[in-house]
Design a protein around this motif. Structure first.
Motif, PDB file in Angstrom:
ATOM      1  N   ARG A 249      16.554 -20.450  -6.127  1.00 16.52           N
ATOM      2  CA  ARG A 249      17.879 -20.590  -6.724  1.00 16.52           C
ATOM      3  C   ARG A 249      18.715 -19.365  -6.354  1.00 16.52           C
ATOM      4  NH1 ARG A 249      18.872 -25.704  -7.411  1.00 16.52           N
ATOM      5  NH2 ARG A 249      17.290 -26.753  -8.660  1.00 16.52           N
ATOM      6  N   VAL A 250      19.946 -19.617  -5.882  1.00 18.88           N
ATOM      7  CA  VAL A 250      20.842 -18.529  -5.486  1.00 18.88           C
ATOM      8  C   VAL A 250      21.652 -18.106  -6.712  1.00 18.88           C
ATOM      9  CG1 VAL A 250      22.707 -17.812  -3.965  1.00 18.88           C
ATOM     10  CG2 VAL A 250      20.960 -19.384  -3.126  1.00 18.88           C
ATOM     11  N   ALA A 251      21.504 -16.856  -7.110  1.00 19.91           N
ATOM     12  CA  ALA A 251      22.185 -16.338  -8.292  1.00 19.91           C
ATOM     13  C   ALA A 251      23.676 -16.145  -8.000  1.00 19.91           C
ATOM     14  CB  ALA A 251      21.552 -15.019  -8.710  1.00 19.91           C
ATOM     15  N   PRO A 252      24.521 -16.237  -9.051  1.00 21.19           N
ATOM     16  CA  PRO A 252      25.969 -16.022  -8.849  1.00 21.19           C
ATOM     17  C   PRO A 252      26.239 -14.621  -8.334  1.00 21.19           C
ATOM     18  CG  PRO A 252      25.521 -17.015 -10.996  1.00 21.19           C
ATOM     19  CD  PRO A 252      24.188 -16.600 -10.427  1.00 21.19           C
ATOM     20  N   GLY A 253      27.244 -14.511  -7.485  1.00 20.57           N
ATOM     21  CA  GLY A 253      27.634 -13.230  -6.910  1.00 20.57           C
ATOM     22  C   GLY A 253      28.993 -13.361  -6.250  1.00 20.57           C
ATOM     23  N   ARG A 254      29.224 -12.568  -5.217  1.00 18.45           N
ATOM     24  CA  ARG A 254      30.514 -12.651  -4.512  1.00 18.45           C
ATOM     25  C   ARG A 254      30.694 -14.006  -3.849  1.00 18.45           C
ATOM     26  NH1 ARG A 254      31.581  -9.506  -0.141  1.00 18.45           N
ATOM     27  NH2 ARG A 254      29.366  -9.278   0.345  1.00 18.45           N
ATOM     28  N   PHE A 255      29.587 -14.611  -3.447  1.00 14.42           N
ATOM     29  CA  PHE A 255      29.649 -15.870  -2.724  1.00 14.42           C
ATOM     30  C   PHE A 255      29.035 -16.987  -3.564  1.00 14.42           C
ATOM     31  CE2 PHE A 255      29.138 -12.418   0.366  1.00 14.42           C
ATOM     32  CZ  PHE A 255      30.277 -12.586   1.132  1.00 14.42           C
ATOM     33  N   ARG A 256      29.515 -18.194  -3.327  1.00 10.90           N
ATOM     34  CA  ARG A 256      28.939 -19.403  -3.898  1.00 10.90           C
ATOM     35  C   ARG A 256      28.384 -20.228  -2.742  1.00 10.90           C
ATOM     36  NH1 ARG A 256      33.940 -18.772  -5.899  1.00 10.90           N
ATOM     37  NH2 ARG A 256      34.805 -20.528  -4.711  1.00 10.90           N
ATOM     38  N   THR A 257      27.230 -20.815  -2.937  1.00  8.13           N
ATOM     39  CA  THR A 257      26.592 -21.570  -1.877  1.00  8.13           C
ATOM     40  C   THR A 257      26.957 -23.043  -1.951  1.00  8.13           C
ATOM     41  OG1 THR A 257      24.598 -21.868  -3.218  1.00  8.13           O
ATOM     42  CG2 THR A 257      24.642 -19.995  -1.722  1.00  8.13           C
ATOM     43  N   ASP A 258      27.135 -23.644  -0.794  1.00 10.77           N
ATOM     44  CA  ASP A 258      27.374 -25.083  -0.658  1.00 10.77           C
ATOM     45  C   ASP A 258      26.547 -25.548   0.538  1.00 10.77           C
ATOM     46  OD1 ASP A 258      28.251 -27.661  -0.648  1.00 10.77           O
ATOM     47  OD2 ASP A 258      30.338 -27.215  -0.145  1.00 10.77           O
ATOM     48  N   GLY A 259      25.245 -25.810   0.275  1.00  6.23           N
ATOM     49  CA  GLY A 259      24.334 -26.039   1.397  1.00  6.23           C
ATOM     50  C   GLY A 259      24.141 -24.721   2.128  1.00  6.23           C
ATOM     51  N   PHE A 260      24.440 -24.693   3.426  1.00  7.91           N
ATOM     52  CA  PHE A 260      24.370 -23.460   4.200  1.00  7.91           C
ATOM     53  C   PHE A 260      25.742 -22.807   4.358  1.00  7.91           C
ATOM     54  CE2 PHE A 260      20.527 -25.723   5.441  1.00  7.91           C
ATOM     55  CZ  PHE A 260      19.582 -24.714   5.341  1.00  7.91           C
TER      56      PHE A 260
END
Length: 348
Positions: A249-260
């Motif tokens: 799981r990718v934690a919240p940060g400067r970026f948000r993930t949408d697939g790759f």
């Protein structure tokens, strides 16, 4: 991330117009330029943008609602299991002398004793030692059956160990004395950041035995990725060790993930949105120059190809900058007059 409905203050059945209006209101209220004394203003503003990004997309919103329902179902199931465990512990004195097979047979409603009797008959049918023929006391039939039957019939005084219970359950599901070859898998979740993925940082997971497993992170890793590590799971005696099944799981940060692909907010002022401009943003690998077209409204996006996460084939996803309109730090009289004239039809 907190519940996006709570962040924007809308109901779960809110329409798109209501969600958009709520986001504008919240974004204006928590904007960093309007809250200089609040060190968490940037966090709240980013959180509001993420909540709106999720709820304004019908597919993302539907997927989130479904995941929430499933999570609620899992919580209810966990509560039921905990209640059942407490009830089992309360009844422990009554079942303390049960063997693992007897306990499982009672739970499944199947009498294991008939199976054990069959095993004893098979053992007695074999040639007996001379000592028994001479009238010596007959040994316990459990010692004369084959190894599998001996494991099934072995008494466990003072309560069956957890490993024996698990083995008995697996045997019951697979059909009595069917040969077992593997223990259950260890299922876990690890949280990483986008920077962790790009830098191939190896997060750790601790096993029930106290061992530490390092999870390989690299190309092909994104939010929701499932990584299977062979023979790194649960250990049970006489069984092959299970696997470790790790969900990333990718934690919240400067970026948000949408697939790759990666998404980032791009705040710009009204004049730059109307006239267009060039600006710089911090990409995952360093500063990037972004050209904002003239007459760019909020919610429009600018796609920078090849600046996202690395895929299995070595290619990279994109970085998507989402425009967010900002006001100046202090009110501007000329801009106020201009907006008033546009709204009221007055021309100065």
């Amino acid at each position: 991330m907190r519940d996006p409905y709570s962040v924007l203050g809308v109901k779960r059945n809110a329409g798109q117009e209501e969600i958009k209006a709520a986001w504008r209101s919240v974004a204006k209220a928590v904007h960093p330029d309007q809250n200089h004394d609040d060190p968490l203003a940037t966090v709240r503003f980013t959180e509001a943008g993420r909540a709106y990004d999720l709820l304004r997309d019908p597919d993302k919103r539907s997927r989130y609602d479904r995941q929430q329902r499933e999570a609620e179902f899992r919580r209810m199931e966990q509560m039921r299991r905990q209640q059942a465990e407490r009830k089992t512990k309360a009844e422990a004195p009554r079942t303390s002398d049960e063997a693992a097979e007897d306990m499982i047979s009672r739970i499944f409603g199947v009498d294991a004793r008939s199976q054990q009797a069959d095993a004893r008959q098979q053992g007695q049918a074999r040639p007996q030692p001379q000592a028994q023929a001479d009238g010596a006391p007959m040994q316990d039939a459990r010692k004369t059956v084959d190894d599998a039957a001996a494991v099934d019939a072995m008494p466990a005084r003072g309560g069956a160990p957890a490993a024996a219970l698990i083995s008995a359950i697996i045997r019951r599901i697979r059909g009595g004395r069917a040969k077992l070859d593997k223990a259950p898998d260890l299922v876990a979740t690890v949280a990483v950041t986008v920077e962790d993925i790009l830098n191939r940082v190896r997060p750790t997971v601790e096993t029930p035995e106290g061992q530490t497993i390092r999870v390989p992170i690299g190309a092909g890793t994104s939010d929701g990725q499932v990584i299977r590590l062979k023979e790194a799971g649960h250990r049970i005696e006489n069984l092959k060790r299970g696997d470790a099944v790790i969900t990333v799981r990718v934690a919240p940060g400067r970026f948000r993930t949408d697939g790759f692909d990666l998404r980032i907010d791009l705040p710009i002022t009204i004049e730059n949105a109307v006239l267009g401009c060039e600006t710089t943003i911090d990409g995952p690998l360093g500063p990037l120059t972004v050209t904002v077209p003239a007459w760019s409204g909020s919610d429009q996006t600018i796609r920078l190809e090849g600046e996202g996460l690395v895929k299995d084939n070595g290619e990279r996803g994109d970085l998507v900058a989402e425009i967010r309109l900002l006001l100046w730090e202090k009110p501007d009289a000329k801009m106020i007059d201009l907006m008033r004239s546009l709204r009221e039809g007055l021309y100065l």
